[in-house]
Design an enzyme around this catalytic site. Sequence first.
Site, short mmCIF file in Angstrom:
data_model
loop_
_atom_site.label_atom_id
_atom_site.label_comp_id
_atom_site.label_asym_id
_atom_site.label_seq_id
_atom_site.Cartn_x
_atom_site.Cartn_y
_atom_site.Cartn_z
N LYS A 1 0.84 -1.20 0.00
CA LYS A 1 0.00 0.00 0.00
C LYS A 1 0.88 1.25 0.00
CE LYS A 1 -3.74 -2.46 2.31
NZ LYS A 1 -4.46 -2.78 3.57
N GLN B 1 -4.30 -1.20 9.71
CA GLN B 1 -4.28 -2.56 9.16
C GLN B 1 -4.88 -3.54 10.17
OE1 GLN B 1 -3.50 -3.29 6.04
NE2 GLN B 1 -3.72 -5.49 6.25
N ASP C 1 -10.91 3.00 4.31
CA ASP C 1 -11.30 1.58 4.29
C ASP C 1 -12.82 1.44 4.28
OD1 ASP C 1 -9.31 -0.41 4.24
OD2 ASP C 1 -8.71 0.03 6.31
N1 GUN Z 1 -6.87 -6.62 6.52
C1 GUN Z 1 -7.27 -7.40 5.49
N2 GUN Z 1 -7.86 -6.65 4.53
C2 GUN Z 1 -7.83 -5.37 4.96
C3 GUN Z 1 -8.28 -4.14 4.41
O1 GUN Z 1 -8.85 -4.06 3.31
N3 GUN Z 1 -8.04 -3.05 5.16
C4 GUN Z 1 -7.44 -3.11 6.37
N4 GUN Z 1 -7.27 -1.98 7.04
N5 GUN Z 1 -7.01 -4.22 6.93
C5 GUN Z 1 -7.20 -5.36 6.21
#
Ligand code: GUN
Length: 281
Positions: free
Chosen positions: A51, A95, A118
């Site tokens: 990311k 995350q 998100d």
């Molecule tokens: N953990 C697994 N997928 C995601 C996601 O799309 N966003 C976040 N913040 N954590 C994750």
Amino acid sequence: MIRLEGSKVAADLQAELTELTAKYREQGIVPGLAVILVGEDPASKVYVGRKEKMAEKIGIKNFAYNLPSDASQEEVLELIDQLNRNDEVDGILVQLPLPAQIDEQQVLQTIDPAKDVDSFHPENVGKLMQGLPGPKPCTPNGIMHLLKAYDIPIEGRHAVIIGRSNIVGKPMAHLLLDENATVTITHSRTKELAEITRLADILVVAIGRPNFLTGDMIKDGAVVIDVGINRLDKKLVGDVDYETVAEKSSFITPVPGGVGPMTIIMLMYNTVKACELRRIP
Ligand code: GUN
């Protein structure tokens, strides 16, 4: 059978977003994304790294925070509060999963909904449920983009989702409903699962079990979307048993190179959008 090449569709979107951020940069505006990782989970580290790298490539300023695995609830909330007030930060991502001592819900509810890239804040989840404008969660929205990029019809078709998580299964159902699909959500306790999956025109598999969906569980010509990323004998495999499913499907996502790149690019899209809404009159 046609492979749904998420990496290619994501690359096109990457080029569009890079052009947009270049335009904003001329006006002195640089979109900012803060990524918070708590602990040292190896898979999470890999995702967060991807990311951050993509943000840099696109021209999004990256604010990276790696808190220790024994960080307290207060430390995490204090950091979010500081980022909520930082005008250079348009998007905040924590995350998941978080270490056991952290209350995930309280963390997600502390993020300013306008910076919730998100779309996990209950306010944004509510907007999604009611079909109101707002950020869309990255993985399900990435899947919708992928289906559209390949002109796959959705209206009136039976979409079956395996998995009911807040991150994928539940929001996926809403986005498909918004496009007039008939949606069934199944999960680990569903009885006679194969009888339901064999009815699916579109199957979204997000159950987190390697090679779970096998060829005998789908009908000929189904569209199969594999959200899983599992490590099996040092190899990355999805939730779909690719060999047996691919030969019966009309479209299928590979792992890697299918849904994963779409999730990341949707996060970038949400960040640039949040920046526009916050800073561009
Ligand atoms: N953990 C697994 N997928 C995601 C996601 O799309 N966003 C976040 N913040 N954590 C994750």
